[in-house]
Enzyme design. Sequence first.
Site, mmCIF file in Angstrom:
data_model
loop_
_atom_site.group_PDB
_atom_site.id
_atom_site.type_symbol
_atom_site.label_atom_id
_atom_site.label_comp_id
_atom_site.label_asym_id
_atom_site.label_seq_id
_atom_site.Cartn_x
_atom_site.Cartn_y
_atom_site.Cartn_z
ATOM 1 C CB SER A 252 -0.939 -0.372 1.900
ATOM 2 O OG SER A 252 -0.865 1.087 1.317
ATOM 3 C CE LYS A 253 1.515 4.120 -5.483
ATOM 4 N NZ LYS A 253 1.474 4.879 -6.719
ATOM 5 N NE ARG A 254 -4.737 4.583 1.085
ATOM 6 C CZ ARG A 254 -5.049 4.717 0.293
ATOM 7 N NH1 ARG A 254 -4.609 6.206 -0.837
ATOM 8 N NH2 ARG A 254 -5.141 4.502 -1.145
#
Length: 489
Positions: A252-254
């Site tokens: 995930s980018k987050r």
Amino acid sequence: MVKTRLAPSPTGKLHIGTARTALFNFLFAQKNKGKFILRIEDTDLDRSRPEFEKDILEGLKWLGIEWDEPKSGVYRQSQRLDLYQQFFAQLKKEGLVYECFCTPKELEKEREEMRKAGLLPRYSGRCKGLGEDEKKKMRKKRQPAWRLDVEKVVEKGGLPEVLVFNDLIRGEIKKNVKEIGDFVVVKSDQMPVFFFAGVVDDYLMKITHVIRGEDHITNTFSQLLLYKALSISPPQFAHIPLILEKDRSKMSKRRGGSQVFDLRQKGYLPQAVVNFLALLGWSPKDDSEFLSLEELKQRFDLKGIKKGGSIFDREKLDYLAGLWIRHFKPQRLVEFFLEWLEWRSKNLGEDSLFLSIDRGQLLKIISIFQTRSVVLEDFLQAEYIFKMSDYPRELLIFKRSDLDKTKKGLENSLKAIKNYQSAWQIEKIKEVLVGVVEKSGLNNGDVFWPVRVALSGQSGSPSPQELMWVLGKKESLKRLKKALEKLSS
Ligand code: GLU
């Protein structure tokens, strides 16, 4: 000549996946004596930010990934709009695009209905048949987007029903042209979508190999139609597997730790990050693991890329990071450490005691902490060398010792060190402590443990002889006395 490129959109900080794509493109160009180009794809006006572009450039430089073109600065799509306009005009002239006035809301409704009917959601072609009068009316209401007329392109290019391309990693990939709805080429803000601008740029920049994440495979089919529509030939494509978390979910980018910035902040050496990224989906023929950028430039090939997803294994990263920290001479690590502290102070506004201490002292600290460190951040533990914090009295007593033996051990060590006059060297100081153990009939744990705690205040630290070597005789005696006082209180 081989020409590759990295085409990041500046919509976030440099992601680890993008850094790996950059590395593979860079290495492939280097290995083939070709060129590597950097192009910023910033046509998404809402999401592109100059600070993200800055982070991407800085991150790449930090990793040692250098681009050959442009010679200075970068290519930015936002500064090349007239070029896309020219190619777009060609599509218009040939009647291969049409105006679309649908609002996002209308499009969502349409997709929803298709989903409900069990169909693959794609654009229905509603605006394709609009008459001139209707279009005129609509133009007064809103700016149109422009869509590619896929059917016409297929006709023009004499394309088969099933499109195929030969991916350099995954082999033949197919898609039925019916699954591709007429897609937007120029948005209603009159900006080209990145994969249209990308086709124009890859063509003008003479890119021979597009190496990118496999999440772009769908775009590749749209792009192949655009190449046909513009009567130009496509480059070769190589789609690299996605990076997965340990549980095989998509990275995930987050989630924290997925940006190069995070790794830099933690104090990973760039050499370790490059080494790790290279092995994320690629392996050399002989399965060697400790690889420098220079070696990678010689050895990289597309054949070594695995087809399955690559797991982002943080333990492996730490293992490689530890190897790299031990690889460098302490002198070099001092430089890395100071550079890192300055970077932190500039980027995070954190000041550090270590920036103001004597370089000779720092060299000593780093040489005794080197074997127990994985990242530069680990050197910060050494703060107790100059800023001793309080510790509980019980910590001085080793688990197989007692108060009396500990007191005796500390007293005798204090005396021995006080009387010791020869060279202040690690091995020699150790001999003094060994002498104390032997002469007083104590165990190692009655001497080495409390002396070490007295010097560091920590349950874990380098050996007492190493600590004394760094602290010097005077400070060491002071700390030993303090520990004795603590025991007597
Ligand atoms: N701008 C795209 C991205 O950041 C990359 C497009 C490409 O590599 O062709 O995902």
